[in-house]
Design a protein around this motif. Structure first.
Motif, mmCIF file in Angstrom:
data_model
loop_
_atom_site.group_PDB
_atom_site.id
_atom_site.type_symbol
_atom_site.label_atom_id
_atom_site.label_comp_id
_atom_site.label_asym_id
_atom_site.label_seq_id
_atom_site.Cartn_x
_atom_site.Cartn_y
_atom_site.Cartn_z
ATOM 1 N N GLU A 216 0.818 -1.225 0.000
ATOM 2 C CA GLU A 216 0.000 0.000 0.000
ATOM 3 C C GLU A 216 0.845 1.266 0.000
ATOM 4 O OE1 GLU A 216 -3.646 0.077 0.112
ATOM 5 O OE2 GLU A 216 -3.351 -2.008 -0.495
ATOM 6 N N ASP A 217 1.867 1.314 0.860
ATOM 7 C CA ASP A 217 2.645 2.553 0.967
ATOM 8 C C ASP A 217 3.423 2.846 -0.305
ATOM 9 O OD1 ASP A 217 1.900 3.530 3.374
ATOM 10 O OD2 ASP A 217 3.485 2.540 4.513
ATOM 11 N N LEU A 218 3.700 1.824 -1.105
ATOM 12 C CA LEU A 218 4.461 2.035 -2.335
ATOM 13 C C LEU A 218 3.569 2.544 -3.461
ATOM 14 C CD1 LEU A 218 7.332 1.594 -3.578
ATOM 15 C CD2 LEU A 218 6.498 -0.601 -4.420
ATOM 16 N N GLY A 238 2.422 -7.899 -1.179
ATOM 17 C CA GLY A 238 3.867 -7.928 -1.439
ATOM 18 C C GLY A 238 4.654 -7.106 -0.434
ATOM 19 N N PRO A 239 5.955 -7.050 -0.575
ATOM 20 C CA PRO A 239 6.763 -7.765 -1.569
ATOM 21 C C PRO A 239 6.956 -9.238 -1.206
ATOM 22 C CG PRO A 239 8.156 -6.359 -0.211
ATOM 23 C CD PRO A 239 6.753 -6.131 0.260
ATOM 24 N N PHE A 240 6.620 -10.106 -2.149
ATOM 25 C CA PHE A 240 6.615 -11.557 -1.886
ATOM 26 C C PHE A 240 7.966 -12.072 -1.390
ATOM 27 C CE2 PHE A 240 3.265 -12.725 -5.401
ATOM 28 C CZ PHE A 240 2.331 -11.924 -4.768
ATOM 29 N N HIS A 241 9.049 -11.611 -2.058
ATOM 30 C CA HIS A 241 10.333 -12.281 -1.797
ATOM 31 C C HIS A 241 10.842 -12.022 -0.384
ATOM 32 C CE1 HIS A 241 11.787 -8.265 -2.759
ATOM 33 N NE2 HIS A 241 12.899 -8.596 -2.166
ATOM 34 N N LYS A 242 10.242 -11.041 0.313
ATOM 35 C CA LYS A 242 10.723 -10.766 1.663
ATOM 36 C C LYS A 242 10.178 -11.750 2.699
ATOM 37 C CE LYS A 242 13.458 -8.212 2.700
ATOM 38 N NZ LYS A 242 14.924 -8.501 2.578
ATOM 39 N N ILE A 363 14.295 -2.001 -3.995
ATOM 40 C CA ILE A 363 13.639 -1.191 -2.960
ATOM 41 C C ILE A 363 13.779 -1.874 -1.602
ATOM 42 C CG2 ILE A 363 11.355 -0.457 -2.110
ATOM 43 C CD1 ILE A 363 10.635 0.168 -5.058
ATOM 44 N N CYS A 364 13.558 -3.181 -1.594
ATOM 45 C CA CYS A 364 13.563 -3.891 -0.315
ATOM 46 C C CYS A 364 14.949 -3.981 0.304
ATOM 47 C CB CYS A 364 12.992 -5.296 -0.498
ATOM 48 S SG CYS A 364 11.235 -5.229 -0.741
ATOM 49 N N GLU A 365 15.997 -3.749 -0.482
ATOM 50 C CA GLU A 365 17.340 -3.745 0.102
ATOM 51 C C GLU A 365 17.890 -2.335 0.222
ATOM 52 O OE1 GLU A 365 18.121 -6.255 1.568
ATOM 53 O OE2 GLU A 365 16.839 -7.705 0.577
ATOM 54 N N GLY A 366 17.078 -1.337 -0.110
ATOM 55 C CA GLY A 366 17.535 0.044 0.030
ATOM 56 C C GLY A 366 18.661 0.403 -0.928
ATOM 57 N N VAL A 367 18.620 -0.145 -2.154
ATOM 58 C CA VAL A 367 19.685 0.131 -3.141
ATOM 59 C C VAL A 367 19.126 1.034 -4.246
ATOM 60 C CG1 VAL A 367 21.269 -0.909 -4.819
ATOM 61 C CG2 VAL A 367 20.753 -2.112 -2.690
ATOM 62 N N PRO A 368 19.602 2.288 -4.352
ATOM 63 C CA PRO A 368 19.086 3.184 -5.395
ATOM 64 C C PRO A 368 19.521 2.716 -6.783
ATOM 65 C CG PRO A 368 20.921 4.205 -4.236
ATOM 66 C CD PRO A 368 20.645 2.916 -3.533
ATOM 67 N N MET A 369 18.784 3.183 -7.800
ATOM 68 C CA MET A 369 18.933 2.598 -9.139
ATOM 69 C C MET A 369 19.369 3.570 -10.223
ATOM 70 S SD MET A 369 15.358 0.473 -8.976
ATOM 71 C CE MET A 369 14.761 0.919 -7.355
ATOM 72 N N ILE A 370 20.010 3.012 -11.252
ATOM 73 C CA ILE A 370 20.124 3.687 -12.543
ATOM 74 C C ILE A 370 19.140 2.949 -13.441
ATOM 75 C CG2 ILE A 370 21.581 4.110 -14.544
ATOM 76 C CD1 ILE A 370 23.955 4.289 -12.647
ATOM 77 N N CYS A 371 18.232 3.700 -14.050
ATOM 78 C CA CYS A 371 17.130 3.066 -14.778
ATOM 79 C C CYS A 371 17.445 2.955 -16.255
ATOM 80 C CB CYS A 371 15.859 3.897 -14.599
ATOM 81 S SG CYS A 371 15.398 4.059 -12.871
ATOM 82 N N LEU A 427 11.606 3.665 2.161
ATOM 83 C CA LEU A 427 10.683 2.725 1.504
ATOM 84 C C LEU A 427 10.945 1.299 1.961
ATOM 85 C CD1 LEU A 427 10.301 3.784 -2.241
ATOM 86 C CD2 LEU A 427 8.564 3.787 -0.453
ATOM 87 N N LYS A 428 12.235 0.974 2.097
ATOM 88 C CA LYS A 428 12.605 -0.370 2.563
ATOM 89 C C LYS A 428 11.955 -0.630 3.932
ATOM 90 C CE LYS A 428 16.471 -2.883 4.467
ATOM 91 N NZ LYS A 428 17.854 -3.215 4.492
ATOM 92 N N GLU A 429 12.048 0.373 4.781
ATOM 93 C CA GLU A 429 11.472 0.240 6.114
ATOM 94 C C GLU A 429 9.952 0.035 6.032
ATOM 95 O OE1 GLU A 429 11.804 3.211 9.699
ATOM 96 O OE2 GLU A 429 13.734 2.766 8.761
ATOM 97 N N LYS A 430 9.310 0.833 5.149
ATOM 98 C CA LYS A 430 7.852 0.714 5.002
ATOM 99 C C LYS A 430 7.464 -0.674 4.487
ATOM 100 C CE LYS A 430 6.738 5.569 4.424
ATOM 101 N NZ LYS A 430 6.439 6.664 3.514
ATOM 102 N N ALA A 431 8.293 -1.226 3.586
ATOM 103 C CA ALA A 431 8.012 -2.573 3.078
ATOM 104 C C ALA A 431 8.028 -3.561 4.238
ATOM 105 C CB ALA A 431 9.046 -2.969 2.024
ATOM 106 N N GLY A 432 9.024 -3.414 5.103
ATOM 107 C CA GLY A 432 9.137 -4.310 6.261
ATOM 108 C C GLY A 432 7.937 -4.172 7.188
ATOM 109 N N VAL A 433 7.568 -2.923 7.469
ATOM 110 C CA VAL A 433 6.446 -2.673 8.385
ATOM 111 C C VAL A 433 5.158 -3.264 7.817
ATOM 112 C CG1 VAL A 433 4.991 -0.831 9.349
ATOM 113 C CG2 VAL A 433 7.485 -0.621 9.415
ATOM 114 N N SER A 434 4.996 -3.175 6.499
ATOM 115 C CA SER A 434 3.741 -3.652 5.882
ATOM 116 C C SER A 434 3.530 -5.148 6.134
ATOM 117 C CB SER A 434 3.729 -3.365 4.377
ATOM 118 O OG SER A 434 4.552 -4.290 3.696
ATOM 119 N N GLN A 435 4.628 -5.878 6.365
ATOM 120 C CA GLN A 435 4.497 -7.325 6.518
ATOM 121 C C GLN A 435 4.394 -7.770 7.971
ATOM 122 O OE1 GLN A 435 7.795 -8.502 3.940
ATOM 123 N NE2 GLN A 435 6.321 -9.049 2.368
ATOM 124 N N GLN A 436 4.566 -6.795 8.869
ATOM 125 C CA GLN A 436 4.444 -7.168 10.283
ATOM 126 C C GLN A 436 2.978 -7.120 10.724
ATOM 127 O OE1 GLN A 436 7.015 -4.341 12.155
ATOM 128 N NE2 GLN A 436 8.812 -5.177 11.097
#
Ligand code: UDP
Length: 455
Positions: A216-218, A238-242, A363-371, A427-436
């Motif tokens: 949701e937060d994403l 999601g995120p499923f893989h976490k 996102i889930c590992e907090g690694v910024p991207m070059i797109c 965002l990584k933190e929010k992903a974690g919180v969403s699954q708790q």
């Protein structure tokens, strides 16, 4: 997952899952299988799959795997025309899938529901024929589904086919996308693409529900829009893989040297470069990327998948003098354990094609991207990364080695990159919180189980 455990219902309930046989679709479907299995709510899980890219059953001893014939020729199985691939796959698998389902339903164990990838276009009709509820798994973002659903309107309004003079124009119907970000693919008949997408959207609408590999937060605003336009039960879990750290669903063998090499590098110094399992490029583009990496003076771990460069076997296409120029600063592999790589302390950036799985994993590992998006939903995913979440840099003006080297340094060593790293950590933190417990994904997973058990 302990807190999802519940009493097994008196009447055994079996789940049937049906993935599309490519890496970016098998991974989330089998992750979903694991998530549902771990809740303890279902008596068994059966994965029906085409012969092509069969998952290895020994990696998943708690599931039953049932292969069905796909009738694909070697050329059909290896084509990079995703539209042609999906069309022939759907044509060939409809009959075998129906037969397989008929046999399963004749068995004593009751089936709760069928969960299929959205691109199985016949599966709703087959499920209806047996009176079986079908839930759709969308392996892409919510925003990308809205983009697909809007294609007829966007064609009517003249945004498509894309005209060179309009590429930078905004699309007010789908903010923040520009015309160049709209989902398109290279195929020999673009009408087939539009038909395929229209069928995918229609079959999804008539399903019993939809599962998102998002949270949701994403994707708050795309989810709100989706819920206004498509009143079907939907579950952003999601995120499923976490839920499960190790990935046992890789179709290619992971190179085991990646992690020991990363172990020798300073924290956040390495740029990880990978363009996923499908993208192809020409030799010139590849060589420009190689020089961009060399000129950036940053350490890099580069996945060069055999087949990445059209007409080339593997590294013979590297430019002369490249290995000398990088002075051991780079490590090249055929396929990496991506989730482990992104979680490694030495990795500070990800040069990605922005497939949805890669984007979420970053996102889930907090690694910024070059797109570096290439086709389909990748351009839209990249636009969210650069303009909405502001956790990555795109190449807006051409592709040449100087610009690439400069972009890498902006991300890896400059303040701009540091700010992106801070934002993506949130965002990584929010992903974690969403699954708790109490989090949105946790809540939707509970609702999904209750919903399936209500059939
Ligand atoms: N992947 C991997 N090793 C690699 C490159 C990719 O394990 O060297 C995995 C990655 O973790 C992701 C999937 O392959 O789960 C690629 O999916 P994505 O949606 O990003 O792109 P696609 O391959 O479908 O274009």
């Amino acid at each position: 997952m302990e807190n999802h455990k519940r009493e097994t219902p008196l009447k055994p309930r079996r789940l049937l899952l049906f993935p599309i046989p490519s890496q970016g679709h098998i991974n989330p479907m089998l992750q979903l299988a694991n998530i549902l299995h771990s809740t303890g709510a279902f008596s068994s899980i059966t994965v029906i799959h085409p012969h092509l890219n069969s998952p290895n059953p020994t990696n998943h001893p708690h599931f039953t795997f049932l292969p069905i014939p796909d009738g694909l020729s070697e050329n059909e199985a290896s084509t990079r025309d995703v539209v042609a691939f999906l069309s022939v796959l759907n044509r060939n698998c409809a009959g075998p899938f129906r037969d397989c389902l008929a046999e399963l339903l004749a068995e004593e164990e009751g089936v709760a529901c069928l969960i299929t990838d959205a691109w199985w276009l016949f599966s709703q009709a087959v499920a209806d024929g047996f009176g079986l509820p079908r839930i759709v798994l969308r392996t892409g973002s919510v925003a990308s589904f809205l983009g697909f659903a809007a294609l007829p309107l966007l064609r009517e309004k003249g945004y498509l086919p894309k005209q060179d003079s309009q590429l930078e124009e905004p699309v007010p119907e789908l903010p923040p996308l520009k015309v160049k970000d709209l989902p398109t693919v290279t195929t020999h008949n673009s009408e087939n693409f539009y038909n395929l997408v229209a069928a995918m959207v229609k079959e999804t609408k008539s399903s019993a529900g939809l599962i998102w590999n998002s949270f949701e937060d994403l994707e708050q605003s795309p989810l709100t829009k989706f819920r206004q336009e498509f009143p079907i039960p939907n579950f952003s879990i999601g995120p499923f893989h976490k839920y499960f750290s190790a990935s046992s669903t890789s179709l290619l063998a992971h190179d085991t040297s990646s992690i020991p090499w990363l172990d020798t590098q300073p924290p956040k110094s390495v740029l990880y470069v990978s363009f996923g399992s499908v993208v192809e490029m020409g030799g010139n583009e590849f060589q420009e990327i190689a020089w961009g990496l060399a000129d950036s003076l940053q350490p890099f771990l580069w996945v060069v998948r055999p087949g990445l460069v059209r007409g080339s076997k593997w590294l013979e296409i590297l430019p002369n003098g490249f290995m000398e120029a990088i002075h051991g600063r780079g490590h090249i592999v055929k396929w990496a354990p991506q989730q482990e790589v992104l979680a490694h302390r030495a990795v500070g950036g990800f040069w990605t094609h922005n497939g949805w799985n890669s984007t979420l994993e970053s996102i889930c590992e907090g690694v910024p991207m070059i797109c570096y998006p290439c086709f389909g939903d990748q351009m839209g995913n990249a636009r969210y990364v650069t303009d909405v979440w502001r956790i990555g840099i795109g190449f807006e003006s051409g592709m040449e080695r100087g610009l690439m080297a400069r972009t890498i340094r902006r991300l890896m060593v400059e303040r701009e990159g540091e700010e992106m790293r801070e934002r993506i950590m949130c965002l990584k933190e929010k992903a974690g919180v969403s699954q708790q417990e109490g989090g949105s994904s946790h809540h939707y997973l509970e609702s999904l189980i209750t919903y399936i058990l209500s059939f």
